[in-house]
Design a protein around this motif. Structure first.
Motif, mmCIF file in Angstrom:
data_model
loop_
_atom_site.group_PDB
_atom_site.id
_atom_site.type_symbol
_atom_site.label_atom_id
_atom_site.label_comp_id
_atom_site.label_asym_id
_atom_site.label_seq_id
_atom_site.Cartn_x
_atom_site.Cartn_y
_atom_site.Cartn_z
ATOM 1 N N HIS A 27 32.406 35.411 25.568
ATOM 2 C CA HIS A 27 31.787 35.295 26.894
ATOM 3 C C HIS A 27 32.380 36.296 27.898
ATOM 4 N N LYS B 217 31.448 39.137 28.830
ATOM 5 C CA LYS B 217 30.471 39.832 29.680
ATOM 6 C C LYS B 217 29.822 38.905 30.704
ATOM 7 N N THR B 218 30.004 37.618 30.513
ATOM 8 C CA THR B 218 29.354 36.679 31.435
ATOM 9 C C THR B 218 30.339 35.888 32.288
ATOM 10 N N LYS B 219 31.601 35.939 31.913
ATOM 11 C CA LYS B 219 32.618 35.215 32.679
ATOM 12 C C LYS B 219 33.740 36.165 33.091
ATOM 13 N N SER B 220 34.339 35.885 34.228
ATOM 14 C CA SER B 220 35.448 36.711 34.715
ATOM 15 C C SER B 220 36.735 36.357 33.976
ATOM 16 N N GLU C 207 37.971 33.016 35.143
ATOM 17 C CA GLU C 207 37.259 31.873 34.570
ATOM 18 C C GLU C 207 37.702 31.613 33.141
#
Length: 569
Positions: A465, A467-470, A473
């Motif tokens: 994940h 690319k979708t979470k920092s 996070e």
């Protein structure tokens, strides 16, 4: 004829003489310290007696340079402080025949203590079990000074004292500092502190103004940042590698400092650093690294706060999970030579305030440490402490004096430090072996060489994940997963020097200081399970066999205990 300062002349006849070495200028031997002590006046030991480090030094400092003056960096608050007028009157308390109706010193008749006794290990038998079985009871009475039994007792230590601490323990501290660091300038001095965190806050108040920046490692002791924040002092983070802060990064920050980009703040002139076993990264600055840092500080006229609670927790070299542990240092001299030289030992300008502590090598609850700096800085510090903390706990001072000066002595204390060095080496090796066994390849680390912290980097960009979470996070996700699995490790983001800049790395900090070895191993295994779960990696199943734990992969392959336990696809 001029006489060499390191030589003395001894008469052979009325007209002849021979030169012999001056013992006070020869290399200090641990077992000679008591014999080299200067005779102190009895008034030195009385209640609230003022003391001065210079009267406790074992070597002559003549011929060494004097410290620079630091008036240009002292804060307005520090310059305003005048100290305690009442404590200045204490210098007359030791006058024979004087009847004092001046100071508000309660009579020891009303201290509800007749004696204090504690059990301590005999030198060479330091383990908890040995202390229980063969330790000896050490006792202090209320009036030991009056009956010539000791120079420190309950009547003195449990009363008010000077901000610098009692002369009895300060003498030992000054001798230890000289033995371990040999400050290379003339007018160095020591004073006690109520632990290093309070000393740090005092230093910030002495050396900074509201709106200033200080310098520190990009990952730093979280409490240091939190101590500075209410004073409206920010921290500029210096890039790091496995040896800690990079001097070239510090030079770049200072050379290119732009107040407009830093909230209008002037160029920093204070560096806060933990050179050995740095909290949180565990990094230890090598000798050349420390010299390079000091050179940058000279170039930009930066004052150094050297926070060294882990200095004597420098461990044996790590030689691998299956290699035998190296033997301990063969002697006290070998032990001291094995330590990376301190910044204090390199300080020819008096630009270092070194903060030492008993918290990591004796016990945190004693709340007693000391600072070493130039006499100018020590004098300013005492003016703060005399009207705030009033010095560390007298009860703690008495216990430490009885243990360190009267029971162990300097030699026994070094034996104790060697003992805990070897104990921490074992614990460090346990956590590193556990990491090799149980952590997936997305976690990497460098073996710590000092301190009590293990710093683990997670390659979060390999996370499904990513690319979708920092990074924040994902760090939170792994942290909470570890909690659910029953293991607490600290998030690296809690140690940012600067929270308002973007970070692109993920770390977790574990300590090998608190839990027993089997719990350390289990906690790392649980953390590894949490990382695998977050990354979607195959879990490792475990079963107990007669010869120990075995890790079994999804194909049923068993890795035995002498092999690496990491089972990845």
């Amino acid at each position: 004829m001029a006489i060499h300062p390191e030589l003395e002349v001894e008469a052979v006849t009325d007209t002849e003489g021979v030169t012999i070495p001056n013992p006070l200028l020869q290399p200090l031997k641990i077992n000679e310290i008591n014999g080299r002590r200067k005779r102190a006046e009895d008034s030195q030991w009385v209640v609230a007696a003022p003391s001065n480090t210079s009267s406790f030094k074992l070597h002559s400092s003549k011929g060494k340079p004097k410290a620079r003056r630091w008036d240009h960096i002292l804060s307005a608050e520090s310059k305003r402080r005048e100290g305690s007028s009442l404590k200045r009157a204490a210098k007359w308390l030791g006058r024979p025949g004087l009847i004092s109706l001046g100071g508000g010193l309660p009579s020891s008749d009303y201290f509800p203590f007749d004696s204090l006794t504690f059990k301590a290990p005999v030198v060479g038998h330091f383990s908890e079990e040995e202390t229980h079985d063969s330790g000896i009871d050490i006792t202090s009475g209320k009036h030991d000074l009056a009956i010539n039994k000791s120079i420190f007792d309950i009547e003195i230590s449990f009363n008010y004292g000077q901000g610098s601490g009692a002369a009895q323990l300060l003498r030992w501290i000054a001798e230890h500092t000289e033995l371990a660091h040999k400050p290379p300038y003339e007018d160095w001095a020591c004073t006690m502190s109520v632990g290093s965190t309070y000393a740090l806050e005092m230093a910030f108040r002495m050396l900074t103004e509201s709106g200033d920046y200080i310098l520190s490692e990009e990952y730093t002791f979280a409490t240091a940042v939190e101590t500075a924040a209410p004073l409206n002092v920010r921290v500029a983070g210096i890039k790091m590698d496995e040896q800690g802060l990079l001097p070239e990064s510090m030079d770049e920050i200072l050379t290119n400092w732009e107040p407009a980009a830093r909230h209008g703040a002037r160029k920093p002139f204070v560096l806060y650093t933990v050179p050995s076993g740095q909290n949180p990264t565990g990094a230890t600055q090598g000798t050349q690294r420390r010299k390079d840092i000091y050179a940058v500080c000279q170039k930009h006229d930066v004052y150094i706060l050297e926070d060294e609670p882990y200095y004597f927790l420098q461990m044996q070299p790590y030689t691998g999970a299956d290699a035998p542990d190296p033997p301990p240092p063969a002697s006290h001299e070998d032990f001291l030579k094995s330590l990376v030289p301190s910044l204090l030992s390199m300080d020819v300008d008096g630009r270092v305030m070194r903060m030492d502590s008993f918290s990591k090598v004796i016990a945190p609850g004693c709340r007693l440490g000391w600072i070493t700096a130039s006499e100018q800085i020590i004098t300013r510090y005492k003016k703060h402490s005399d009207v705030s903390t009033q010095g560390p706990s007298g009860m703690s001072q008495l216990v430490l004096f009885k243990l360190l000066d009267e029971h162990w002595g300097h030699s026994g204390y070094l034996d104790w430090l060697i003992f805990i060095r070897m104990e921490y080496t074992k614990r460090r090796n346990v956590i590193l072996d556990a990491c090799e066994r149980f952590l997936p390849d997305v976690v990497s680390w460098k073996p710590p060489m000092a301190g009590m912290f293990h710093w683990m980097q997670v390659d979060w960009k390999k996370h499904p994940h990513a690319k979708t979470k920092s990074v924040t996070e994902l760090e939170e996700e792994i942290f909470m997963a570890s909690i659910e699995h029953g293991s607490l490790v600290m998030r690296g983001s809690w140690f940012y020097a600067e929270n308002d800049i973007e970070h692109d790395t993920m770390f977790f900090r574990a300590t090998y200081a608190a839990a027993p070895s089997d719990k350390i191993v289990e906690a790392i295994k649980r953390f590894g399970d949490a990382v695998r779960e977050s990354f979607g990696l195959p879990a490792i199943e475990y079963e107990v066999a007669e010869n120990g734990n075995h890790a079994i992969d999804s194909n049923g392959k068993v890795e035995n205990d002498s092999e690496r336990r990491k089972l990845e696809t």
